[in-house]
Design a protein around this motif. Structure first.
Motif, mmCIF file in Angstrom:
data_model
loop_
_atom_site.group_PDB
_atom_site.id
_atom_site.type_symbol
_atom_site.label_atom_id
_atom_site.label_comp_id
_atom_site.label_asym_id
_atom_site.label_seq_id
_atom_site.Cartn_x
_atom_site.Cartn_y
_atom_site.Cartn_z
ATOM 1 N N ARG A 298 11.200 -8.250 15.860
ATOM 2 C CA ARG A 298 10.046 -9.125 15.624
ATOM 3 C C ARG A 298 9.055 -8.524 14.640
ATOM 4 N N ALA A 299 8.828 -7.218 14.710
ATOM 5 C CA ALA A 299 7.857 -6.576 13.822
ATOM 6 C C ALA A 299 8.246 -6.756 12.368
ATOM 7 N N GLU A 300 9.519 -6.565 12.064
ATOM 8 C CA GLU A 300 9.964 -6.732 10.677
ATOM 9 C C GLU A 300 9.916 -8.201 10.262
ATOM 10 N N GLN A 301 10.227 -9.097 11.188
ATOM 11 C CA GLN A 301 10.147 -10.522 10.865
ATOM 12 C C GLN A 301 8.721 -10.926 10.497
ATOM 13 N N LEU A 302 7.741 -10.459 11.272
ATOM 14 C CA LEU A 302 6.352 -10.789 10.988
ATOM 15 C C LEU A 302 5.898 -10.190 9.665
ATOM 16 N N SER A 303 6.409 -9.009 9.349
ATOM 17 C CA SER A 303 6.075 -8.395 8.063
ATOM 18 C C SER A 303 6.677 -9.189 6.915
ATOM 19 N N VAL B 250 -2.384 -6.700 11.048
ATOM 20 C CA VAL B 250 -2.423 -8.163 10.886
ATOM 21 C C VAL B 250 -3.181 -8.538 9.614
ATOM 22 N N ARG B 251 -2.543 -9.360 8.796
ATOM 23 C CA ARG B 251 -3.204 -9.866 7.584
ATOM 24 C C ARG B 251 -4.158 -11.014 7.965
ATOM 25 N N LEU B 252 -5.119 -11.272 7.069
ATOM 26 C CA LEU B 252 -6.080 -12.349 7.312
ATOM 27 C C LEU B 252 -5.354 -13.680 7.505
ATOM 28 N N ALA B 253 -4.396 -13.990 6.636
ATOM 29 C CA ALA B 253 -3.676 -15.263 6.755
ATOM 30 C C ALA B 253 -2.949 -15.350 8.091
ATOM 31 N N GLY B 254 -2.319 -14.262 8.503
ATOM 32 C CA GLY B 254 -1.616 -14.259 9.782
ATOM 33 C C GLY B 254 -2.549 -14.478 10.952
ATOM 34 N N LEU B 255 -3.716 -13.827 10.913
ATOM 35 C CA LEU B 255 -4.694 -13.996 11.984
ATOM 36 C C LEU B 255 -5.178 -15.429 12.058
ATOM 37 N N LEU B 256 -5.447 -16.036 10.901
ATOM 38 C CA LEU B 256 -5.966 -17.403 10.881
ATOM 39 C C LEU B 256 -4.944 -18.413 11.386
ATOM 40 N N VAL B 257 -3.669 -18.164 11.124
ATOM 41 C CA VAL B 257 -2.649 -19.163 11.448
ATOM 42 C C VAL B 257 -2.073 -18.968 12.850
ATOM 43 N N THR C 92 1.193 -6.496 7.648
ATOM 44 C CA THR C 92 1.636 -5.578 6.599
ATOM 45 C C THR C 92 2.867 -4.818 7.094
ATOM 46 N N LYS C 93 3.466 -4.025 6.236
ATOM 47 C CA LYS C 93 4.611 -3.219 6.650
ATOM 48 C C LYS C 93 4.223 -2.213 7.722
#
Length: 586
Positions: A223-228, A239-246, A234-235
């Motif tokens: 899952r970690a690599e999928q989210l990256s 958590v990136r801003l876009a990921g947090l917002l969505v 990020t690698k």
């Protein structure tokens, strides 16, 4: 202001030469008209700045040049004294002021007073027998903004034109101008305090399910690599801003003002502080972005009027502004807004007034988009990662997604508004803000529905409604009108109008046009000419009427018989009388 007449004759150019100045001077009538208007309004304005320049050019001129270059261009009118009613300024030396301007703009061999100076053109003129200098300043291209006064620096020397004032650009306006054509990565930046545990498991699973089998996840282990891979993190797992917002559980824990603020106002303008009722409903829509957008649409919708139509055997309720238009406007604002830290304290706002809904997002247009190209069908988004993620996260309880990203949203909004006989969306663009205004039917809804309902006992489709409303508003409706409005094929429009005519709701008036049916006979053009020429008080004989309308007595006689029979014209004597005259019936 009458500046527009000058723009056609004064061509901005940075290729200055002294021989060209005054070679093709401004037409005296144009200049007289401009000065006359200035004297009437007793002030200069958004497109014209007047300076006396009695001793020299003066440093304030450069503020105005910056303002014109950063806004919509304008004109400097040098050699008139505003304090003296725009009379010629005593001691004005045109050649000296001209040379100072040319040197200051950077065409005299020195660096000049401005950074990113605009194109310009210089013309000579004459007011009340005295010379004046006119300098037409062009608006800079998007990539050459902001233009600013070198000595004051970009923060202190960048101006915009607001009415007759040169106003300093704010830090956010300057930032937006500087990055309007550059690649943006704000939505990809990590949110330092956010962790994987701050993501919503259900949303993450929905995202991964949507992207299952995609090239993005090919070979991803765990899952970690999928989210990256999907840029949720990020690698390093931040958590990136876009990921947090969505897919975040509650993004506002880290960024409290990244929400959608819906406010319902009692009047057509915002209430002033201290007034008894400042708003009648307000909700701050939080949570993951798709959820916040859905909530904002629902809050807005519950404060709009509805009307009903019968479709088949079912009664269908409609919002006065179509729900899909509301969703598109609010989703656009949330997706295309500026997320840079300068703007993170500003929410998207939705203001509901009795006559309109106004959606405002922080940040200007990006990627070369302009007011004129908003509906060109080309998608440009500064927040590319955010857009990509939202395209993969389903809206609650539906199979759809929050955004499509195909560039057709504005076209859809225009089509849906016009198809429901509403005004087109109105856009107001500033360097650091985009506003879309959706007009409501307001109090017209019940009256319009009652009027349409009174036309026929048979159910009317939305297309029928649109055709009849256009005919009511414009006096007639044609194939071209409806084709542009409804985006239907011309043959389909012809069939629609023919069906309405066969049902007794419209009647054919020639060409491909129809008008609302009326039991009263329709006046011909010749009838209207005769009626317009007659008076209700002073009768005309047939020869006087002939001279008035340019038709022979023999041509007029059958027209008069018809108008008398229909009650539009009253004769003063029997048809056999030589003294017979005609009056317009009161």
């Amino acid at each position: 202001m009458l500046i527009e007449g000058f723009i056609d004759t004064v061509r901005p150019s940075r290729n200055y030469s002294e021989d060209s100045v005054g070679r093709e001077s401004v037409h005296p009538d144009q200049l007289d008209q401009l000065v006359r208007q200035l004297r009437i309004q007793r002030n200069d304005d958004a497109r014209c700045e007047v300076k006396a320049c009695t001793s020299d050019l003066g440093s304030a001129v450069w503020d105005s040049v910056s303002a014109f270059a950063n806004t919509s261009g304008g004109m400097l009118l040098l050699g008139l004294d505003q304090e003296s009613g725009f009379a010629p300024a005593p001691g004005f030396n045109l050649d000296r002021v001209r040379d100072q301007f040319v040197d200051g703009i950077g065409d005299g061999g020195s660096p000049g007073r401005l950074v990113k100076p605009p194109s310009y053109a210089i013309e000579r003129g004459e007011v009340d027998g005295a010379p004046v200098l006119l300098v037409e300043v062009a608006e800079n291209d998007l990539g050459s903004k902001p233009c600013y006064v070198r000595a004051k620096g970009v923060q202190g020397g960048s101006f915009k034109r607001v009415d007759d004032k040169d106003i300093k650009l704010s830090a956010s306006e300057i930032f937006e101008m500087q990055v309007a054509l550059t690649s943006q990565d704000t939505d990809r930046r990590p949110v330092s305090e956010a962790e994987i545990d701050d993501l919503d498991d259900a949303l993450v699973e929905a995202l991964l399910d949507r992207r299952k089998g995609s090239k993005a996840l090919r070979g991803a282990k765990g899952r970690a690599e999928q989210l990256s891979r999907l840029n949720v993190t990020t690698k390093d797992g931040i958590v990136r801003l876009a990921g947090l917002l969505v897919v975040g559980r509650y993004p506002q824990q880290f960024l409290p003002r990244l929400l959608i603020d819906v406010t319902v106002h009692p009047a057509n303008e915002k209430s002033a502080p201290g007034e008894p009722v400042r708003f009648i409903d307000r909700e701050q829509c939080e949570g993951p972005l798709a959820e916040a957008i859905d909530q904002a649409v629902s809050v807005t919708a519950r404060n709009l009027r509805t009307y009903s139509t019968v479709e088949g055997t079912a009664r269908v309720d409609h919002l006065e502004i179509p729900r899909e238009v509301l969703r598109e406007a609010i989703a656009n604002a949330a997706v295309h807004r500026e997320y840079h830290q300068l703007f993170q304290g500003q929410p998207v706002t939705v203001d509901v007034y009795p006559n309109r809904v106004v959606v405002t997002n922080p940040g200007g247009l990006w990627g070369g988009k302009t007011l004129e190209s908003l509906d060109d069908g080309i998608s440009r988004c500064r927040n590319q990662t955010l857009m990509q993620l939202l395209q993969s996260v389903p809206v609650a309880d539906t199979a759809g997604v929050t955004v499509e990203g195909q560039g057709g949203g504005i076209k859809m909004m225009i089509h849906e508004m016009e198809a429901h006989a509403l005004d087109r969306p109105r856009f107001r663009i500033s360097p650091d803000q985009v506003v879309v205004e959706l007009r409501r039917h307001g109090a017209e809804i019940p009256a319009l529905r009652a009027w349409l309902g009174g036309l026929s006992t048979d159910p009317l489709s939305d297309y029928d409604d649109a055709a009849l409303l256009v005919a009511k508003r414009e006096g007639k409706v044609g194939v071209t009108d409806l084709r542009d409005l409804l985006r239907l094929d011309s043959d389909d429009i012809r069939q629609l109008l023919s069906d309405l005519s066969n049902r007794g709701l419209l009647r054919f008036i020639g060409g491909e046009s129809y008008e609302l049916w009326s039991d009263e006979p329709r006046l011909r053009t010749s009838d209207e000419q005769v009626i317009a020429a007659l008076s209700a008080e002073s009768p005309l004989d047939i020869h006087e009427l002939s001279a008035a309308v340019g038709k022979s007595p023999n041509t007029l006689r059958p027209i008069l018989r018809r108008l008398i029979g229909d009650g539009h014209v009253t004769p003063t004597a029997p048809a056999t009388s030589r003294s017979r005259k005609y009056l317009r019936t009161r």
